[in-house]
Scaffold this motif. Structure first.
Motif, PDB file in Angstrom:
ATOM      1  N   ARG A  21       0.823  -1.209   0.000  1.00 33.92           N
ATOM      2  CA  ARG A  21       0.000   0.000   0.000  1.00 33.92           C
ATOM      3  C   ARG A  21       0.860   1.264   0.000  1.00 33.92           C
ATOM      4  O   ARG A  21       0.377   2.369   0.227  1.00 33.92           O
ATOM      5  N   PHE A  39       3.163   2.147   2.129  1.00 38.50           N
ATOM      6  CA  PHE A  39       3.516   2.695   3.429  1.00 38.50           C
ATOM      7  C   PHE A  39       5.036   2.752   3.499  1.00 38.50           C
ATOM      8  O   PHE A  39       5.721   1.774   3.215  1.00 38.50           O
ATOM      9  N   HIS A  40       5.569   3.883   3.911  1.00 38.91           N
ATOM     10  CA  HIS A  40       6.976   4.170   3.721  1.00 38.91           C
ATOM     11  C   HIS A  40       7.861   3.615   4.842  1.00 38.91           C
ATOM     12  O   HIS A  40       7.480   3.612   6.015  1.00 38.91           O
TER      13      HIS A  40
END
Length: 525
Positions: free
Chosen positions: A58, A60-61
């Protein structure tokens, strides 16, 4: 030493001081020693070699390097740095070989495809080690080719600058760490992240504004030679610039920016940014005409300072104003996860700008300003009750729970009676046990497991260092669009830090780890 380790050492050396030239670049606390440097370099290199930039599908870092550099700057020792990194390493995705290499000829062909992250990382690492960050940043983010010229056989623009600001400005933050700490590897990761990130809506920044930039930007030859300001790259200004807080006040009070007028719902999510641009983009563009940057470094720093105040007001006063909608039970403060990123990202604006010609730096600062406003609107444009915020919150936050018992000799000389001494020790308890509220705030922050808290508190502490002595009334005239602006003073930042510490939990002092608020403010308006 083998060639691969030499390369890693070149990408991740001992941290350098923040760039000189700007009066608002971050400073660091005393604390780290040589062992801290070794531990930091070790984990930065491990992350670079072994882990992906996204920890799930998704997008998300991976924030592990952000966390390590932030607590290092706050004074962390080697054991704390390694323990914090291990807490991230456990859930990150491993690096994955890309399908094919990225080259100067094909670098635009795979934009937006995270499968190519590792090849982009190799590509930008090579370029940065060869040409340095100033030339690479200008050519691959701010040039006409990087934004308007499609790859061979494609019709979509590359949109690299909008990619840098995409993903909730995470690529910008990541590259910002490279700019501040002199880490080519962080630059490479940030630019690679921008390449595989989705861009923010391109209509947010008008094409005409890009064209003005391209017309004033020096040639690639002169960029490689120098990024010094010349008469050809001074931005055009149109009279005295409006203060950012004044424009923010207009946005906060004008019905056309309300969620209902724009059509936002709690389910809009990041798609709401496109709705904002479609509904009020032309109005935001007019704000760009008002919010100009002069031709000197001092004028650039002045506008960056306005951004630091504006984004903190949005996060802190906005979160206070919507506190009754917070997901926690205390109802003290809505510590919004998205608006928090406006504070953590603005910290890096001066460091990144220092690598750019003045005209490009002015473009960057102004378009970051309009992006910040758009994200505030997208999140639901929470009310900004400035006067109530300052009347209700404390400028002397302290850890909750048991406090030290001061010696009876703390400044009691000159007090004549046992009763006067007892009254001083009782009445001055806060002054004695927490003489500087930032010290317990930072001590607790450094060991908190949430990687965003250290970034936020570090930013707020820096802003307090710059502006903490500003008196009430300083903004009464320049920010007339913001109701209650006359009450705004330099305690804004410590008040925001205290509210955040209470919301996220004083874990060093024994409280539970709490979470940020994620629901936004659309339902609160």
């Amino acid at each position: 030493m083998d060639a691969s380790q030499e390369r890693l050492d070149a990408l991740f050396p001992a941290p350098a001081p923040a760039p000189k030239g700007s009066s608002v670049t971050p400073t660091r606390l005393v604390g780290p020693d040589a062992d801290s440097v070794d531990a930091l370099v070790e984990v930065l290199q491990k992350n670079h070699k072994n882990l992906h930039i996204f920890f799930n599908d998704r997008h998300f870092h991976n924030h592990s390097t952000h966390h390590m550099l932030a607590i290092y700057a706050l004074g962390a020792g080697p054991k704390l740095i390694k323990a914090a990194y291990a807490s991230h390493e456990a859930y990150q995705r491993p690096a994955v070989s890309a399908p094919s290499p990225i080259t100067k000829e094909n670098w635009k062909e795979h934009l937006g495809d995270e499968a190519y992250y590792q090849s982009y990382l190799t590509f930008f690492s090579d370029l940065l080690l060869k040409d340095g960050p100033s030339a690479v940043f200008q050519q691959y983010v701010f040039s006409k080719d990087a934004n308007f010229v499609p790859a061979n056989g494609k019709s979509e623009r590359p949109n690299m600058y909008n990619r840098l600001l995409g993903g909730l400005v995470h690529p910008m933050i990541h590259a910002g760490y490279g700019a501040e700490f002199g880490q080519m590897g962080m630059w490479a990761e940030g630019l690679s992240e921008a390449c595989v990130e989705q861009p923010q809506p391109t209509a947010l920044i008008p094409d005409s504004f890009f064209e003005e930039l391209f017309a004033s930007t020096p040639s690639i030859v002169s960029r490689l030679a120098s990024i010094a300001l010349s008469s050809s790259d001074k931005p055009r200004t149109q009279g005295k610039s409006t203060h950012a807080l004044s424009i923010l006040g207009r946005v906060a009070s004008d019905p056309q920016f309300s969620p209902a007028a724009i059509g936002l719902t709690p389910e809009s999510g990041f798609g709401g940014l496109a709705q904002v641009v479609k509904a009020v983009g032309p109005v935001l563009h007019k704000f760009l005409e008002e919010w100009t940057v002069g031709s000197t470094q001092a004028e650039l720093d002045e506008k960056i300072s306005e951004l630091m105040w504006m984004n903190t007001v949005v996060y802190a006063v906005g979160g206070f104003g919507a506190r009754k909608y917070a997901s926690n039970q205390s109802k003290e403060f809505n510590s919004d996860f998205l608006l928090m990123h406006l504070v953590t990202s603005v910290l890096f604006v001066p460091s990144l700008a220092s690598y750019l010609p003045h005209a490009t730096a002015a473009f960057f600062v102004r378009t970051y300003f309009i992006t910040s406003l758009a994200l505030y609107i997208m999140r639901g444009r929470p009310a900004l009750p400035v006067a109530e915020f300052f009347a209700t919150t404390t400028s002397k936050p302290a850890p909750r729970g048991p406090q030290p018992t001061p010696s009876t000799e703390v400044f009691t000389r000159g007090l004549d009676t046992p009763e006067s001494k007892a009254n001083w020790l009782a009445g001055g308890a806060h002054t004695i046990t927490t003489p500087n509220p930032w010290l317990p705030l930072i001590q607790s922050t450094m060991v908190h497991p949430d990687e965003h808290l250290c970034k936020l508190q570090r930013a707020l502490m820096h802003f307090a260092t710059l502006f903490g002595t500003v008196r009430k009334g300083a903004f009464a005239r320049v920010a007339e669009g913001l109701e209650g602006a006359e009450e705004l003073d330099g305690t804004l930042f410590v008040r925001a830090a205290g509210l955040t510490a209470n919301r996220l939990g004083w874990v060093r002092e024994g409280e539970a780890h709490q979470q940020w608020d994620f629901s936004g403010f659309i339902h609160a308006v």
